[in-house]
Design a protein around this motif. Structure first.
Motif, PDB file in Angstrom:
ATOM      1  N   LEU A  28      14.148 -28.738 -12.768  1.00  0.00           N
ATOM      2  CA  LEU A  28      13.785 -28.803 -14.042  1.00  0.00           C
ATOM      3  C   LEU A  28      12.744 -29.826 -14.304  1.00  0.00           C
ATOM      4  O   LEU A  28      11.551 -29.970 -15.129  1.00  0.00           O
ATOM      5  CB  LEU A  28      14.696 -28.970 -14.900  1.00  0.00           C
ATOM      6  CG  LEU A  28      15.439 -27.727 -15.671  1.00  0.00           C
ATOM      7  CD1 LEU A  28      16.625 -27.912 -16.523  1.00  0.00           C
ATOM      8  CD2 LEU A  28      14.731 -26.666 -15.825  1.00  0.00           C
ATOM      9  N   VAL A  33       7.338 -30.753 -19.876  1.00  0.00           N
ATOM     10  CA  VAL A  33       8.398 -30.480 -20.951  1.00  0.00           C
ATOM     11  C   VAL A  33       8.118 -29.018 -21.542  1.00  0.00           C
ATOM     12  O   VAL A  33       9.124 -28.329 -21.972  1.00  0.00           O
ATOM     13  CB  VAL A  33       8.201 -31.534 -22.197  1.00  0.00           C
ATOM     14  CG1 VAL A  33       9.034 -31.148 -23.163  1.00  0.00           C
ATOM     15  CG2 VAL A  33       8.778 -32.939 -21.380  1.00  0.00           C
ATOM     16  N   ALA A  34       6.847 -28.484 -21.856  1.00  0.00           N
ATOM     17  CA  ALA A  34       6.530 -27.407 -22.419  1.00  0.00           C
ATOM     18  C   ALA A  34       7.420 -26.187 -21.708  1.00  0.00           C
ATOM     19  O   ALA A  34       7.628 -25.192 -22.387  1.00  0.00           O
ATOM     20  CB  ALA A  34       5.150 -27.336 -22.505  1.00  0.00           C
ATOM     21  N   THR A  36      10.149 -26.602 -19.520  1.00  0.00           N
ATOM     22  CA  THR A  36      11.542 -26.847 -19.359  1.00  0.00           C
ATOM     23  C   THR A  36      12.145 -26.437 -20.994  1.00  0.00           C
ATOM     24  O   THR A  36      13.266 -25.715 -20.864  1.00  0.00           O
ATOM     25  CB  THR A  36      11.778 -28.239 -19.273  1.00  0.00           C
ATOM     26  OG1 THR A  36      11.532 -29.287 -20.489  1.00  0.00           O
ATOM     27  CG2 THR A  36      11.459 -28.688 -18.109  1.00  0.00           C
ATOM     28  N   ARG A  37      11.469 -26.507 -21.935  1.00  0.00           N
ATOM     29  CA  ARG A  37      11.799 -25.817 -23.321  1.00  0.00           C
ATOM     30  C   ARG A  37      12.136 -24.563 -23.346  1.00  0.00           C
ATOM     31  O   ARG A  37      12.873 -23.977 -24.002  1.00  0.00           O
ATOM     32  CB  ARG A  37      10.809 -26.367 -24.339  1.00  0.00           C
ATOM     33  CG  ARG A  37      10.839 -27.945 -24.708  1.00  0.00           C
ATOM     34  CD  ARG A  37       9.856 -28.129 -25.701  1.00  0.00           C
ATOM     35  NE  ARG A  37       9.947 -29.579 -26.208  1.00  0.00           N
ATOM     36  CZ  ARG A  37       8.890 -30.346 -26.747  1.00  0.00           C
ATOM     37  NH1 ARG A  37       8.008 -29.581 -27.077  1.00  0.00           N
ATOM     38  NH2 ARG A  37       8.978 -31.280 -27.152  1.00  0.00           N
ATOM     39  N   GLN A  38      11.515 -23.855 -22.395  1.00  0.00           N
ATOM     40  CA  GLN A  38      11.667 -22.210 -22.526  1.00  0.00           C
ATOM     41  C   GLN A  38      12.864 -21.782 -21.339  1.00  0.00           C
ATOM     42  O   GLN A  38      12.956 -20.530 -21.600  1.00  0.00           O
ATOM     43  CB  GLN A  38      10.337 -21.862 -21.655  1.00  0.00           C
ATOM     44  CG  GLN A  38       9.204 -22.109 -23.026  1.00  0.00           C
ATOM     45  CD  GLN A  38       7.956 -21.559 -22.196  1.00  0.00           C
ATOM     46  OE1 GLN A  38       7.475 -20.419 -21.884  1.00  0.00           O
ATOM     47  NE2 GLN A  38       6.809 -22.490 -22.095  1.00  0.00           N
ATOM     48  N   SER A  41      19.976 -23.502 -20.123  1.00  0.00           N
ATOM     49  CA  SER A  41      20.643 -24.776 -19.861  1.00  0.00           C
ATOM     50  C   SER A  41      21.385 -24.370 -18.296  1.00  0.00           C
ATOM     51  O   SER A  41      21.379 -22.994 -18.087  1.00  0.00           O
ATOM     52  CB  SER A  41      21.931 -25.026 -20.698  1.00  0.00           C
ATOM     53  OG  SER A  41      22.604 -24.059 -20.713  1.00  0.00           O
ATOM     54  N   ASN A  61       2.936 -20.575 -19.764  1.00  0.00           N
ATOM     55  CA  ASN A  61       2.238 -21.504 -19.321  1.00  0.00           C
ATOM     56  C   ASN A  61       0.925 -21.407 -18.623  1.00  0.00           C
ATOM     57  O   ASN A  61       0.918 -20.464 -17.818  1.00  0.00           O
ATOM     58  CB  ASN A  61       3.268 -22.493 -18.644  1.00  0.00           C
ATOM     59  CG  ASN A  61       2.503 -23.865 -18.331  1.00  0.00           C
ATOM     60  OD1 ASN A  61       2.052 -24.281 -17.303  1.00  0.00           O
ATOM     61  ND2 ASN A  61       2.807 -24.877 -19.169  1.00  0.00           N
TER      62      ASN A  61
END
Length: 276
Positions: A28, A33-34, A36-38, A41, A61
């Protein structure tokens, strides 16, 4: 994406990261960040994997196509199926590699939607198209033996569990392997050219037909104490017979497989008369 020690797979103008589940947090960190938000966990992704050897997560992306997570479970080396009270086993070779290529195929086909493939694909189309990519990838390695293994594995999975019909790519694999030789597939240097050529010709299975075939499979292989009904769903029998027959022949031998099919399906004698 940052420089990474983890393998990347080119997907059109983008790339996908291949990551072991044990290294998920480190993987990760390779993404902006754009992205990892998708992604889910660690706990959610572990639940998604279960006993599967790999799972894919597409992302939206401009540089990243997705993430493929590899499980640490032991590779699948055989598959069993029970028929007439007897257990038949198919030994599997390189199944972890085939699963990885299947997951890569998902991302390759997503990248081609609207560019050789329709803009909208059903969940079932995504599954069988991923196995078509697998066949193309195997052809580049000069052999289609493992493509037949994938067909047999898909057939055995649906015999064991009707829910696996969502991954039942065997009808399309059989069509592909009997209509195109290794040399003909190899001549397509780029997968995009290959899928553009064969997709319009590939057999489709509509929702109603799929539900009826699923019912026929359920009745045939999971009927418990229910009596044999050779005429059940007779209008779907030939499709099922022709797809299952190569796998049953591998497991039972040609003569036993054909006799078993004749005992199960009223349409089998007509099918075999036409074939032979």
């Amino acid at each position: 994406m940052q420089s990474s020690l983890y393998p990347r797979e080119p997907i059109a103008e983008k790339s996908a990261l291949i990551c072991r589940i044990s290294d998920y947090a480190k993987c990760l960190a390779q993404f902006p960040v754009a992205v990892t938000r998708q992604l889910p966990s660690h706990n959610d992704i572990a639940n998604s994997l279960g006993f599967k050897s790999a799972v894919v997560f597409p992302v939206n992306n401009e540089n990243v196509a997705g993430l493929i997570v590899i499980n640490r479970v032991l590779p699948l080396i055989y598959q069993n199926v029970a028929l007439n009270g007897q257990i038949y086993q198919l030994d599997l070779a390189q199944q972890s590699q085939l699963t990885l290529w299947h997951e890569i195929g998902h991302l390759q086909n997503i990248a081609l939607q609207g560019k050789g493939l329709p803009s909208e694909l059903t969940a079932y189309e995504h599954e069988w198209l991923a196995d078509v990519y697998l066949v193309w990838r195997l052809a580049q390695s000069d052999s289609l033996i493992l493509a037949w293994q994938q067909l047999h594995r898909r057939n055995m999975a649906v015999i064991n569990d009707r829910d696996n019909i969502s991954h039942w790519s065997s009808p399309q694999l059989l069509w592909l392997l009997t209509h195109y030789s290794l040399e003909e597939i190899k001549q397509f240097e780029h997968y995009s050219d290959f899928i553009s050529a064969i997709y319009p010709l590939s057999p489709s299975i509509e929702t109603t037909e799929m539900k009826e075939i699923a019912s026929l499979i359920q009745r045939t292989f999971n009927r418990g104490v229910m009596p044999v009904l050779p005429n059940y769903m007779f209008w779907r029998q030939v499709r099922l017979i022709e797809v299952l027959q190569p796998t049953l022949s591998i497991l039972m031998g040609d003569e036993n497989a054909n006799q078993w099919l004749i005992e199960q399906f009223a349409e089998a004698p007509t099918y075999f008369d036409a074939k032979y």
